[in-house]
Scaffold this motif. Structure first.
Motif, PDB file in Angstrom:
ATOM      1  N   UNK A  28       0.939  -1.564   0.130  1.00 31.60           N
ATOM      2  CA  UNK A  28       0.131   0.257  -0.289  1.00 31.60           C
ATOM      3  C   UNK A  28       0.902   1.577   0.596  1.00 31.60           C
ATOM      4  N   UNK A  29       2.212   1.550   1.253  1.00 30.41           N
ATOM      5  CA  UNK A  29       2.910   2.480   0.506  1.00 30.41           C
ATOM      6  C   UNK A  29       3.369   2.555  -0.510  1.00 30.41           C
ATOM      7  N   UNK A  30       3.714   1.751  -1.520  1.00 30.04           N
ATOM      8  CA  UNK A  30       4.505   1.499  -2.560  1.00 30.04           C
ATOM      9  C   UNK A  30       3.468   1.851  -3.230  1.00 30.04           C
ATOM     10  N   UNK A  46     -10.321  14.281   8.611  1.00 34.94           N
ATOM     11  CA  UNK A  46     -10.161  13.086   9.981  1.00 34.94           C
ATOM     12  C   UNK A  46      -8.565  12.034   9.927  1.00 34.94           C
ATOM     13  N   UNK A  47      -7.957  13.132   9.291  1.00 37.42           N
ATOM     14  CA  UNK A  47      -6.807  12.480   9.242  1.00 37.42           C
ATOM     15  C   UNK A  47      -6.134  10.820   8.445  1.00 37.42           C
ATOM     16  N   UNK A  48      -7.372  10.452   7.627  1.00 45.94           N
ATOM     17  CA  UNK A  48      -7.156   9.154   6.801  1.00 45.94           C
ATOM     18  C   UNK A  48      -8.168   9.734   5.447  1.00 45.94           C
ATOM     19  N   UNK A  49      -6.944   8.254   4.730  1.00 47.09           N
ATOM     20  CA  UNK A  49      -7.402   8.642   3.055  1.00 47.09           C
ATOM     21  C   UNK A  49      -9.143   8.618   3.029  1.00 47.09           C
ATOM     22  N   UNK A  50      -9.334   8.320   1.716  1.00 47.67           N
ATOM     23  CA  UNK A  50     -10.786   8.590   1.852  1.00 47.67           C
ATOM     24  C   UNK A  50     -10.493   8.099  -0.368  1.00 47.67           C
ATOM     25  N   UNK A  51     -11.484   7.609  -0.796  1.00 47.50           N
ATOM     26  CA  UNK A  51     -11.173   6.790  -2.086  1.00 47.50           C
ATOM     27  C   UNK A  51     -12.096   8.403  -2.677  1.00 47.50           C
ATOM     28  N   UNK A  52     -11.607   8.812  -3.570  1.00 43.14           N
ATOM     29  CA  UNK A  52     -12.243  10.083  -5.061  1.00 43.14           C
ATOM     30  C   UNK A  52     -12.632   9.320  -6.094  1.00 43.14           C
ATOM     31  N   UNK A  56      -9.117   0.712  -9.302  1.00 41.70           N
ATOM     32  CA  UNK A  56      -8.350  -0.048  -9.655  1.00 41.70           C
ATOM     33  C   UNK A  56      -7.823  -0.208  -7.763  1.00 41.70           C
ATOM     34  N   UNK A  57      -6.675  -0.196  -7.482  1.00 44.41           N
ATOM     35  CA  UNK A  57      -6.409  -0.876  -6.265  1.00 44.41           C
ATOM     36  C   UNK A  57      -6.630   0.553  -4.909  1.00 44.41           C
ATOM     37  N   UNK A  58      -7.414   1.414  -5.323  1.00 46.79           N
ATOM     38  CA  UNK A  58      -7.689   2.345  -4.403  1.00 46.79           C
ATOM     39  C   UNK A  58      -8.122   2.044  -3.050  1.00 46.79           C
ATOM     40  N   UNK A  59      -9.049   1.522  -3.384  1.00 45.47           N
ATOM     41  CA  UNK A  59      -9.944   0.954  -2.421  1.00 45.47           C
ATOM     42  C   UNK A  59      -8.736  -0.209  -0.803  1.00 45.47           C
ATOM     43  N   UNK A  60      -8.051  -0.532  -1.330  1.00 45.56           N
ATOM     44  CA  UNK A  60      -6.924  -1.675  -0.951  1.00 45.56           C
ATOM     45  C   UNK A  60      -5.918  -0.453   0.130  1.00 45.56           C
ATOM     46  N   UNK A  61      -5.584   0.230  -1.122  1.00 42.33           N
ATOM     47  CA  UNK A  61      -4.658   0.880  -0.627  1.00 42.33           C
ATOM     48  C   UNK A  61      -5.166   1.834   0.737  1.00 42.33           C
ATOM     49  N   UNK A  62      -6.544   2.088   0.583  1.00 44.97           N
ATOM     50  CA  UNK A  62      -7.258   3.510   1.542  1.00 44.97           C
ATOM     51  C   UNK A  62      -6.948   2.184   2.985  1.00 44.97           C
ATOM     52  N   UNK A  63      -7.572   1.103   2.634  1.00 39.32           N
ATOM     53  CA  UNK A  63      -7.712   0.510   3.825  1.00 39.32           C
ATOM     54  C   UNK A  63      -6.559  -0.093   4.720  1.00 39.32           C
ATOM     55  N   UNK A  64      -5.183  -0.285   4.047  1.00 43.04           N
ATOM     56  CA  UNK A  64      -3.932  -0.130   4.037  1.00 43.04           C
ATOM     57  C   UNK A  64      -3.583   0.452   5.209  1.00 43.04           C
TER      58      UNK A  64
END
Length: 114
Positions: A28-30, A46-52, A56-64
């Motif tokens: 996810x960092x990569x 809120x200090x967190x990422x969210x999907x725009x 692709x891998x957007x949701x998985x990156x955000x969750x990790x």
């Protein structure tokens, strides 16, 4: 009865395989910078990422990444005996401030390209 056994075995195999399918933190960092530059992921207050855009891998990156952030915010909050929401708010403000031009941030409920 044989079908029930086969179905049970299949379901058990699927449940055991789910953790293996989850994206790891290093992966996810990569991918984080790339999905941010593509406009798929953005920073929130809120200090967190969210999907725009869920591509692709957007949701998985955000969750990790969010799970790692949640753990770190909790650690900091406990260390300083403050509410985790206070840490999240400060982190969100800082993340939005340092987000480079061309990437998305959530401002008053709307995605804005900096």
């Amino acid at each position: 009865m044989k079908q029930l056994t086969q179905l049970s075995a299949f379901l058990l195999a699927m449940v055991l395989a789910i953790p293996a399918l989850a994206m790891g933190l290093d992966e996810a960092k990569d991918k984080l910078e790339s999905v941010k530059q593509q406009g798929l992921v953005g920073e929130t207050p809120t200090g967190y990422l969210d999907v725009v855009r869920a591509t692709g891998d957007a949701r998985e990156v955000v969750e990790a990444i969010n799970q790692a952030r949640r753990n770190e915010y909790t650690r900091i909050a406990e260390k300083h005996a403050i509410p985790v929401t206070q840490v999240e708010t400060v982190a969100g403000k800082k993340a939005i401030e340092i987000t480079p031009s061309g990437q998305f941030v959530l401002i008053e409920g709307q995605w804005v390209k900096k």
